[in-house]
Design an enzyme around this catalytic site. Structure first.
Site, PDB file in Angstrom:
ATOM      1  N   ALA A 275       0.750  -1.226   0.100  1.00 34.04           N
ATOM      2  CA  ALA A 275       0.128   0.073   0.112  1.00 34.04           C
ATOM      3  C   ALA A 275       0.925   1.166   0.057  1.00 34.04           C
ATOM      4  CB  ALA A 275      -0.905  -0.001   1.290  1.00 34.04           C
TER       5      ALA A 275
ATOM      6  N   ASP B   6      -5.221  -0.880   5.534  1.00 34.60           N
ATOM      7  CA  ASP B   6      -3.628  -0.486   5.228  1.00 34.60           C
ATOM      8  C   ASP B   6      -3.606   0.697   4.384  1.00 34.60           C
ATOM      9  OD1 ASP B   6      -3.070  -2.787   6.242  1.00 34.60           O
ATOM     10  OD2 ASP B   6      -1.663  -3.576   4.758  1.00 34.60           O
TER      11      ASP B   6
HETATM   12  O1  PMV Z   1      -1.186  -6.234   5.259  1.00 35.56           O
HETATM   13  P1  PMV Z   1      -1.065  -6.837   6.646  1.00 35.56           P
HETATM   14  O2  PMV Z   1      -0.320  -8.125   6.591  1.00 35.56           O
HETATM   15  O3  PMV Z   1      -0.767  -5.831   7.360  1.00 35.56           O
HETATM   16  O4  PMV Z   1      -2.548  -7.410   6.924  1.00 35.56           O
HETATM   17  C1  PMV Z   1      -3.682  -6.420   7.025  1.00 35.56           C
HETATM   18  C2  PMV Z   1      -4.591  -6.758   8.346  1.00 35.56           C
HETATM   19  C3  PMV Z   1      -5.476  -7.861   7.828  1.00 35.56           C
HETATM   20  O5  PMV Z   1      -6.570  -7.518   8.732  1.00 35.56           O
HETATM   21  C4  PMV Z   1      -4.851  -9.128   8.291  1.00 35.56           C
HETATM   22  C5  PMV Z   1      -6.322  -7.988   6.355  1.00 35.56           C
HETATM   23  C6  PMV Z   1      -7.107  -6.757   5.887  1.00 35.56           C
HETATM   24  O6  PMV Z   1      -7.144  -6.528   4.991  1.00 35.56           O
HETATM   25  O7  PMV Z   1      -7.545  -6.024   6.912  1.00 35.56           O
END
Ligand code: PMV
Length: 309
Positions: free
Chosen positions: A106, A148
């Site tokens: 992101a 994110d």
């Molecule tokens: O991108 P990450 O690994 O920080 O995961 C984001 C958080 C989750 O809740 C696992 C996925 C989401 O889309 O919210």
């Protein structure tokens, strides 16, 4: 070079995974750990994105790579403003470890979106950029909650709830977080899919875990607003135990969590998709250096710290 733009990394303080099912979650940007994009003028007809990440990989992407997420964000921005691709070369330098729960995908998308808007002389507001980055997140993650892209684009501590307006996190007293990387990469897409499978197999048990996470988050946000960091710490650790029940922790993450707690952290948990990636610990300011040393001794591949204000 004519300019540089960037976007931060992030941690999830509370509520990952449950957030996909509509539970609120708390996310914090890490402004000191960023993805940067340098914009150079170019003779070439197409946009070329040359990406050097801290993994040591260097890749070149051109506008012909239509499936590439980086080209997708460039396409969205240029189409929105009704212009063709500008003659520029974008050089990405991201210090954010990939596939480690710190929002690398992101952050790179947000920085590239800002870079291309700058290159075509347009101002892209955060609401629009957030939509575009969310679309790209779908390529990375399948069914992202949107947390994110939101925390990274707005670069503010937030309480995020799917489908609701973003709520700024009220912070009664600044607090400190040490972040430790297991050095193990893991795909969020896979842990999210496993939680989904688990939910289908045992809906009552998993719904109860999501409900417990929601309850602790409501208490935790009040503690953050009141400056009760010790009480917040206990809830952070409780969140880790609930994430273990969702099967998204790992021996390496549990080891770092236990190390942090036995060395005096107020609380600790995995952060992000889990199975690898990063652990976070709430610590006293005076304990930061010692805590980092303990976590490195316990096997962390890298450590960072941040103040939440
Ligand atoms: O991108 P990450 O690994 O920080 O995961 C984001 C958080 C989750 O809740 C696992 C996925 C989401 O889309 O919210």
């Amino acid at each position: 070079m004519f300019t540089t733009v960037s976007a931060p990394s992030k941690i999830i303080l509370l509520g990952e995974h449950a957030v996909v099912y509509g539970v609120p979650a708390v996310a914090i940007p890490i402004s000191s750990l960023r993805a940067t994009v340098e914009i150079y003028e170019s003779e070439s007809e197409f946009v070329i994105v040359s990406s050097t990440t801290n993994s040591g990989r260097s890749i070149e992407v051109t506008s012909k790579d239509v499936e590439n997420p980086l080209i997708r964000i460039i396409q969205q921005v240029t189409e929105h403003f009704g212009v063709t691709y500008p003659k520029v070369r974008l050089v990405i330098d991201s210090k954010i470890p990939i596939a480690s729960g710190l929002g690398s995908g992101a952050a790179v998308s947000a920085a590239v979106g800002r870079a291309i808007a700058t290159a075509i002389g347009k101002n892209i507001d955060n609401d629009l950029l957030n939509q575009f980055v969310f679309d790209v997140e779908k390529i990375h993650h399948g069914t992202p909650s949107g947390i994110d892209n939101t925390v990274i684009v707005y670069e503010k501590p937030i309480i995020f709830e799917k489908g609701k307006p973003i709520e700024p996190l009220k912070i009664g007293q600044p607090f400190h977080i040490v972040i430790a990387d297991t050095g193990i990469t893991a795909l969020t897409r896979e842990s999210v899919a496993d939680v989904k499978r688990l939910y289908q197999e045992k809906p009552t048990d998993i719904k109860k875990i999501f409900d417990d996470i929601e309850t602790l988050i409501r208490q935790a946000t009040q503690h953050i607003a009141d400056g009760n960091i010790k009480q917040l710490g206990s809830l952070v650790t409780l969140n880790h135990h609930l994430l273990q029940k969702l099967t998204v922790s790992s021996d390496e993450l549990d080891n770092l969590v236990n190390t942090a707690i036995s060395n005096g952290a107020f609380g600790a948990k995995l952060s992000g998709g889990g199975r690898g990636g990063n652990m976070i610990a709430l610590v006293k300011k005076s304990d930061i250096t010692q805590m980092k040393r303990c976590l490195l001794d316990a096997g962390a591949s890298n450590v960072y710290d941040t103040q939440v204000v």
